[in-house]
Design a protein around this motif. Sequence first.
Motif, mmCIF file in Angstrom:
data_model
loop_
_atom_site.group_PDB
_atom_site.id
_atom_site.type_symbol
_atom_site.label_atom_id
_atom_site.label_comp_id
_atom_site.label_asym_id
_atom_site.label_seq_id
_atom_site.Cartn_x
_atom_site.Cartn_y
_atom_site.Cartn_z
ATOM 1 N N VAL A 34 -75.247 55.830 -16.907
ATOM 2 C CA VAL A 34 -74.873 54.499 -16.413
ATOM 3 C C VAL A 34 -75.452 54.298 -15.011
ATOM 4 N N GLY A 35 -75.352 55.331 -14.180
ATOM 5 C CA GLY A 35 -75.894 55.258 -12.819
ATOM 6 C C GLY A 35 -77.386 54.969 -12.828
ATOM 7 N N LYS A 36 -78.104 55.631 -13.725
ATOM 8 C CA LYS A 36 -79.559 55.441 -13.843
ATOM 9 C C LYS A 36 -79.886 54.011 -14.279
ATOM 10 N N THR A 37 -79.143 53.495 -15.267
ATOM 11 C CA THR A 37 -79.380 52.126 -15.755
ATOM 12 C C THR A 37 -79.087 51.098 -14.661
ATOM 13 N N VAL A 38 -77.992 51.292 -13.928
ATOM 14 C CA VAL A 38 -77.656 50.376 -12.825
ATOM 15 C C VAL A 38 -78.759 50.410 -11.765
ATOM 16 N N LYS A 39 -79.254 51.607 -11.476
ATOM 17 C CA LYS A 39 -80.323 51.760 -10.479
ATOM 18 C C LYS A 39 -81.602 51.052 -10.942
ATOM 19 N N ASP A 40 -81.896 51.176 -12.248
ATOM 20 C CA ASP A 40 -83.071 50.483 -12.800
ATOM 21 C C ASP A 40 -82.942 48.971 -12.653
ATOM 22 N N ILE A 41 -81.761 48.440 -12.960
ATOM 23 C CA ILE A 41 -81.556 46.986 -12.808
ATOM 24 C C ILE A 41 -81.826 46.606 -11.354
ATOM 25 N N ASP A 42 -81.253 47.383 -10.448
ATOM 26 C CA ASP A 42 -81.367 47.061 -9.031
ATOM 27 C C ASP A 42 -82.808 47.148 -8.543
#
Length: 279
Positions: A193-201
Motif C-alpha cells: 500500500v505504501g508503494k502504491t501511495v508513493k507511486d500516485i504521489d
Amino acid sequence: MKVGFHVSIHGSVDNAPDNALELSCNTFQIFTRNPRQWKTAPIPQEVAERFANKVEKFDLQPVFAHMPYLPNLASPNDDVYKKSVETLTSELQRCNQLKIPYLVTHLGSHVGSGMEAGFGRLISGINKALNETEQGVMLLLENTAGTKNSMGSTFEDIQHIIENISETDRVGICFDTSHAFGAGYDLRTKDAVGKTVKDIDQIIGFSKLKLVHLNDSKGDLNSRIDRHEHIGLGKIGEEGFRHILTSKLGQVPLIMETPRDTRRNDVDNLLKVKELASS
Ligand code: ZN
Ligand code: MN
Ligand code: MN
C-alpha cells in the motif's frame, strides 16, 4: 472519515440524498440519469434545488457523479466519439446545476486503434468539454483494471492525459482499489500500500486524488479483471483494507461500489470499513 456508496436515483434524482442518509453515509455518488441510455431529459430546476438543499441539510458534501456506461471518450468511431464528448459536456453541466463538485469518468477503450490514437481522442474530447462548460466541477479520471484495449490502467497513462489538458486545475483522479489491484498494483500488505501511495504521489501528485472507489476484487493481482467484491471478502482481503484505510488513502472520501447480493448488505460493508479503519 468521509464514506458512502453509489446510491440509486430511482424515482427522482432528489431521492438520492435520502437514500444516502438511510445508509448512514456522509458522502455519496450517483448517476445523474439512466446510465444505460444515450438520451436523457433535462433536470427541472426545482428538482435540482431540492437535491442541493437536502445535500446541504444532511451534510453530505462532497457529492460525486459518475458518467453513464455508454460513452467511450477514446473511441475511434466518429459517431460514438461525438456522442461521448456531448455526454461529458452535458454531465458537467448537470453537475453544475445540482451543485455536485466532482464528476468521475472512465477513460474508455481504443478498440484496437492503439494507445496513441486513444490518447488523442481523450485529450481533445476532455479539452473540448471543459472549454464548453463553466468552471466549478472537477473531472476525475478513474484508473481501470486494464482489460484489453482499455485506457488508463497505469498512473503514467493518467498523468499523460492530465498534462495535456489546458485547464489542468479542472481535472483530478479517482483511485479504484479493485481496478488498481487488477492492473497489478498490490494492496495486500503495508509495504505494498505504501508503494502504491508513493507511486500516485510521485507520478501524478497526491493532491490530485479527490476520491477513492473502495472495492475489493474478485480477480487476482494483475488479472486484468474488473469484478468488484465486498470489503475484505475478495483477493485484497481484510488485511489489505486495514492497511489501505489506515494509510493516506483513508483520509480521502471513500465511495463503495460493492455488489448488491445476499452475502452482505451495504450497512455491513460500512461497518466493516469503520472497524478496519479504527484497528
Ligand atoms: Zn467508475
Ligand atoms: Mn470505480
Ligand atoms: Mn469496475
